[in-house]
Enzyme design. Structure first.
Site, PDB file in Angstrom:
ATOM      1  N   ARG A 332     -82.742  24.828 -29.211  1.00 53.30           N
ATOM      2  CA  ARG A 332     -81.983  23.777 -28.501  1.00 53.30           C
ATOM      3  C   ARG A 332     -81.899  22.487 -29.322  1.00 53.30           C
ATOM      4  O   ARG A 332     -81.504  21.464 -28.789  1.00 53.30           O
ATOM      5  CB  ARG A 332     -82.685  23.449 -27.172  1.00 53.30           C
ATOM      6  CG  ARG A 332     -82.788  24.606 -26.210  1.00 53.30           C
ATOM      7  CD  ARG A 332     -81.429  24.976 -25.635  1.00 53.30           C
ATOM      8  NE  ARG A 332     -81.501  26.130 -24.774  1.00 53.30           N
ATOM      9  CZ  ARG A 332     -81.372  27.393 -25.197  1.00 53.30           C
ATOM     10  NH1 ARG A 332     -81.140  27.668 -26.470  1.00 53.30           N
ATOM     11  NH2 ARG A 332     -81.442  28.399 -24.341  1.00 53.30           N
ATOM     12  N   ASP A 349     -86.651  29.452 -23.491  1.00 49.55           N
ATOM     13  CA  ASP A 349     -85.262  29.507 -23.934  1.00 49.55           C
ATOM     14  C   ASP A 349     -85.068  30.600 -24.976  1.00 49.55           C
ATOM     15  O   ASP A 349     -84.178  31.439 -24.863  1.00 49.55           O
ATOM     16  CB  ASP A 349     -84.834  28.147 -24.496  1.00 49.55           C
ATOM     17  CG  ASP A 349     -84.742  27.084 -23.394  1.00 49.55           C
ATOM     18  OD1 ASP A 349     -84.516  27.462 -22.235  1.00 49.55           O
ATOM     19  OD2 ASP A 349     -84.900  25.895 -23.698  1.00 49.55           O
ATOM     20  N   ASP A 491     -86.861  22.961 -15.053  1.00 46.36           N
ATOM     21  CA  ASP A 491     -87.709  21.906 -15.626  1.00 46.36           C
ATOM     22  C   ASP A 491     -88.077  20.841 -14.609  1.00 46.36           C
ATOM     23  O   ASP A 491     -89.065  20.121 -14.785  1.00 46.36           O
ATOM     24  CB  ASP A 491     -86.937  21.167 -16.731  1.00 46.36           C
ATOM     25  CG  ASP A 491     -86.749  21.998 -17.982  1.00 46.36           C
ATOM     26  OD1 ASP A 491     -87.636  22.788 -18.294  1.00 46.36           O
ATOM     27  OD2 ASP A 491     -85.692  21.837 -18.634  1.00 46.36           O
ATOM     28  N   GLU A 634     -80.064  19.545 -12.686  1.00 43.47           N
ATOM     29  CA  GLU A 634     -80.804  20.408 -11.765  1.00 43.47           C
ATOM     30  C   GLU A 634     -80.643  19.998 -10.299  1.00 43.47           C
ATOM     31  O   GLU A 634     -80.968  20.767  -9.412  1.00 43.47           O
ATOM     32  CB  GLU A 634     -82.300  20.428 -12.140  1.00 43.47           C
ATOM     33  CG  GLU A 634     -82.648  21.306 -13.331  1.00 43.47           C
ATOM     34  CD  GLU A 634     -82.504  20.601 -14.663  1.00 43.47           C
ATOM     35  OE1 GLU A 634     -81.842  19.540 -14.727  1.00 43.47           O
ATOM     36  OE2 GLU A 634     -83.055  21.110 -15.666  1.00 43.47           O
TER      37      GLU A 634
HETATM   38  C1  NOJ Z   1     -82.727  23.244 -20.054  1.00 42.36           C
HETATM   39  C2  NOJ Z   1     -83.957  23.800 -20.690  1.00 42.36           C
HETATM   40  O1  NOJ Z   1     -83.752  23.986 -22.076  1.00 42.36           O
HETATM   41  C3  NOJ Z   1     -84.341  25.123 -20.044  1.00 42.36           C
HETATM   42  O2  NOJ Z   1     -85.567  25.535 -20.572  1.00 42.36           O
HETATM   43  C4  NOJ Z   1     -84.440  25.007 -18.547  1.00 42.36           C
HETATM   44  O3  NOJ Z   1     -84.687  26.295 -18.022  1.00 42.36           O
HETATM   45  C5  NOJ Z   1     -83.170  24.421 -17.965  1.00 42.36           C
HETATM   46  N1  NOJ Z   1     -82.881  23.170 -18.617  1.00 42.36           N
HETATM   47  C6  NOJ Z   1     -83.286  24.204 -16.450  1.00 42.36           C
HETATM   48  O4  NOJ Z   1     -84.169  23.186 -16.135  1.00 42.36           O
END
Ligand code: NOJ
Length: 799
Positions: A332, A349, A491, A634
């Site tokens: 990322r 991820d 997260d 989120e």
């Molecule tokens: C982005 C993060 O990289 C990922 O690990 C996470 O699952 C999602 N956000 C959702 O919070």
């Protein structure tokens, strides 16, 4: 409103209007050297890590957008007028200049037609050389002789992003540049093994390696003094800010064209000299580009489909695989959103990303799995974010060299976090990915490959998987549902000692995958043990999580429900419900009901919302999600990553129409003519789309590096089109809209090719009536065929 189109034949996206609302990016480079460039050639390049291997500079989140970049200026020396081949930075009037940008597979090509000069700049990185080539063509399309000046420009960065941004009293005097024999060498006095260079296929008429000379005081990239004047200042210095500007005067007769190649690379003057020699021979440039094309075509050829859905075809055959591969390489941490703050892998991820590409990149997938296992502690959890190099440091180049700006060298002990920083889901995702890898490759021995744990001792891959499963079995609350810990997949849901329904369902999914593998390997004791564990998880879920019409999302540490009809906000969540079905933990009745509720309460024309209604009151027992604005990320946005879980869930229920409806809602292709709403690039899934509770409903943000790509690819290829490898055969199990009459797949699997034609004369959504392999009727999956063969498979759907 649209700004471009998909050119499927060339596997390019063509941006015809460069004034798009936000930067539309592409990733150039497939190995260690990478450039993230926008449709305006803005962006930056780096070697291995965007954090400590920076080559060119980027002013993130700046205005104007995406500056600086990798630019070519064209100057008419008869009039003094100048412009760039990419629309920015000069921003030439679009009513008189024609611009386009073609983003392709690891290359971008910028073209401009202005004042009778047709110019193009193709940027790519040869597979086997750490150099970015700018293949520039300039054509005089007028009837008179033209005198032009061509200038390259990049702004070099200090090598470590921290040094580039901080403590300038030190860094500004730590890098120097020099010029000789057509080569600008940029060196780091403090890091004597690091050099970058800019050179070209010609002998320049002038050069600048000092940024401030080329640009000029109170000028910008839009109006550099050197270009205005028509010549560089031949500047270089030890210390200061550096750039790569090479200038060539050319004269073109009517209809004459010329080709110039610029090279921006990693290495010292000697390396630059060799590279210059190699790529001054344009046949080598052409071959390198061909090599890159072949590299990608070999990958794409592993799975190609022809269906009645043009958007699905474009995205699956090219863009989504390309995006998924990019995520596996960069996790990322290299984009316009993450601009070098971090290096390494996100445990969850990367564990998910790799699941999508074992057929196109088995070596990288294997490498990533080994790195991830090395980042797992003996207790079974994964290190949430870590740099694999900490466990396997590359050999020090020059021991003893110490930076004056202290950037501490990480040690394994510093990054091994305790339970308080552990995410409850991290190490569960890798179970399915290992299984997918083995099913794809047949590499059964991988299960017995031995890898160290992060905190000492070692175990086979199989043992590592058991530790993940056992960890989740131990970390449960009063009801038997998994603890939420620091966070789960979400997260921002920080339940700590509260419980996460989503993780229990994920645990079940991991168990289902593991039990299948253990059965195939004949490890019966484990089959029994983990089947009992899965039964227990399923019982806990059914006993504690059913809410009447859907599953809860969890419980706070005080035992309050989250994701219940009893709540005022956050009544229903996508993750727990889609995973309940995907994981096969839910009963059929509950599966159908909960997905109907997802459809009823969360679905929208732009995708499925993560939850509804969004939270408006902070509640730290639930977590940070309640402190995010309504409808963003989120907190009630359309979070794209778990959308494909709902697609898989619907396919498992045999509801092809619904699966396709969900698929269509997030498909970026479908929003190609809605850019006034979407804003972001239509060839890439974005991390999220603003939800109904936000005024910017439909606006997509954070393209490229998101788990959405891998999951979308997996959902379509394995579940909608339904072609998925098993341990012993290729499974054919499509789930499609009833009005699809036929579709075709070309799939390569363990060295053999399968041309699969699926016919649907009875208009069903799921079900196989007959499969013929090379004209012979077969039952079940397609048995593995001999490597090198091409096999014809005719499938008839029906009941
Ligand atoms: C982005 C993060 O990289 C990922 O690990 C996470 O699952 C999602 N956000 C959702 O919070």
């Amino acid at each position: 409103m649209k700004y471009g189109y998909f050119d499927d034949r060339n596997r390019e996206y063509v941006i015809e209007r460069p004034d798009v609302p936000v930067s539309w990016t592409n990733y150039i480079g497939v190995k260690d050297l990478c450039a993230v460039l926008s449709h305006n050639a803005g962006g930056y390049s780096f070697y291995k890590s965007a954090e400590h291997g920076r080559i060119t500079r980027f002013r993130q989140n700046g205005i104007p957008l995406d500056r600086p970049g990798h630019y070519i200026y064209v100057r008419d020396d008869d009039t003094g007028e100048y412009w760039t081949i990419s629309w920015q930075p000069t921003g030439t009037d679009l009513s008189i200049a024609k611009y386009d940008c073609r983003h392709g597979l690891s290359y971008s090509k910028f073209s401009c037609d202005y004042q009778g000069i047709q110019a193009s700049q193709l940027i790519f990185i040869p597979i086997d050389d750490d150099v970015e080539l700018w293949d520039v063509m300039i054509r005089n399309a007028t009837r008179k002789q033209r005198h032009l000046s061509i200038f390259s420009y990049v702004e070099f960065s200090f090598h470590h992003i921290e040094i580039d941004n901080q403590n300038l009293q030190m860094s500004l005097y730590a890098g120097g540049s020099s010029y000789s024999d057509a080569i600008i060498e940029y060196d780091f006095f403090y890091e004597p093994w690091t050099f970058h260079y800019m050179t070209a296929s010609f002998i320049p008429d002038s050069y600048d390696s000092m940024r401030d000379s080329f640009i000029g005081t109170y000028h910008t990239e839009s109006d550099p003094e050197a270009v205005s004047k028509g010549s560089c200042f031949n500047s270089s210095e030890l210390g200061g800010n550096h750039c790569g500007a090479l200038h060539k005067k050319i004269t073109l007769l009517p209809n004459q064209e010329t080709r110039l190649v610029f090279m921006l690379g990693v290495g010292d003057r000697k390396t630059a000299k060799n590279i210059r020699k190699k790529y001054s021979n344009f046949t080598n440039v052409d071959n390198a580009f061909l090599g890159l094309r072949e590299y990608w075509m070999a990958k794409l050829d592993k799975f190609q489909c022809k269906t009645p859905h043009d958007g699905l075809n474009s995205m699956v055959n090219t863009w989504t695989l390309y995006q998924a591969e990019t995520c596996v390489v960069w996790s990322r941490f290299a984009s316009f959103i993450e601009v070098g703050g971090r290096t390494g892998l996100g445990y969850r991820d990367t564990s998910q990303d790799i699941m999508a590409v074992p057929h196109t990149n088995p070596e990288k997938v294997k490498q990533r799995m080994l790195e991830l296992f090395n980042g797992q502690v003996q207790q079974g959890y994964g290190l949430h974010l870590f740099d694999p190099e900490v466990f396997n440091p590359p050999e020090a180049k020059l021991p003893g060299v110490r930076l004056p700006t202290v950037v501490p060298t990480p040690r394994p002990a510093d990054i091994i976090h305790g339970l308080q920083d552990t995410c409850s889901d991290d190490a569960l995702w890798i179970v399915a990915s290992v299984c997918e890898y083995v099913k794809e490759t047949g590499d059964l021995a991988f299960f017995d490959h031995v890898i160290p744990f992060a905190d000492g001792d070692q175990g086979t891959v199989y043992e590592h998987l058991k530790r993940s499963l056992d960890f989740s079995a131990e970390q449960v609350g009063k009801t038997g549902i998994c603890l939420g810990l620091r966070a789960d997949w979400n997260d921002c849901l920080n339940l700590g000692g509260g419980e996460s329904a989503m993780v229990s369902f994920l645990h079940h999914w991991a168990l289902v995958n593991f039990i299948e593998a253990a059965s195939f390997l004949g490890r019966d004791v484990d089959v029994q043990k983990y089947t009992a564990m899965a039964d227990k998880v399923r019982r806990s879920c059914e006993e504690n999580l059913w809410d009447g019409a859907w599953y809860l999302r969890g419980f706070t540490r005080n035992g309050l429900k989250i994701g219940s009809h009893e709540n005022q906000e956050g009544k229903i969540f996508l993750e727990s419900n889609s995973l309940a079905v995907l994981s096969e933990a839910a009963s059929l009745e509950h599966s159908q009901k909960c997905m109907d509720s997802v459809d009823k309460y969360l679905y929208s024309e732009f995708g499925i919302h993560l939850l509804w209604p969004s939270f408006s009151k902070p509640d730290d027992d639930i977590g940070y999600v309640t402190r995010v604005y309504k409808g963003i990320k989120e907190n009630g946005a359309i979070f794209t990553h778990p959308n494909p879980w709902a697609i898989v869930a619907e396919c498992k229920l045999g509801r092809g129409e619904r699966a396709m409806k969900f698929f269509n809602s997030t498909l970026p292709y479908n929003q190609n003519d809605l850019i006034e709403i979407r804003q972001s690039e239509p060839y890439s899934y974005c991390q999220f789309v603003m939800g109904r509770d936000h005024t910017a409903y439909g606006r997509a943000r954070h393209p490229w590096l998101t788990g959405s790509a891998g999951w979308a690819y997996h959902a379509v290829t394995h579940w909608i089109l339904g072609i998925r490898p098993g341990y012993a055969g290729l499974i054919i199990d499509p789930c499609i809209p009833a009005d699809w009459k036929e579709f075709e797949i070309n799939r390569q699997w363990r060295g053999a090719a399968y041309h699969i034609v699926v016919k649907n004369p009875n208009g069903v959504q799921k079900g196989i009536k007959d499969i013929r392999l090379n004209s012979k009727s077969i039952k079940g999956s397609i048995p593995l065929q001999q490597a090198g063969t091409t096999n014809e498979v005719i499938v008839e759907m029906g009941h």
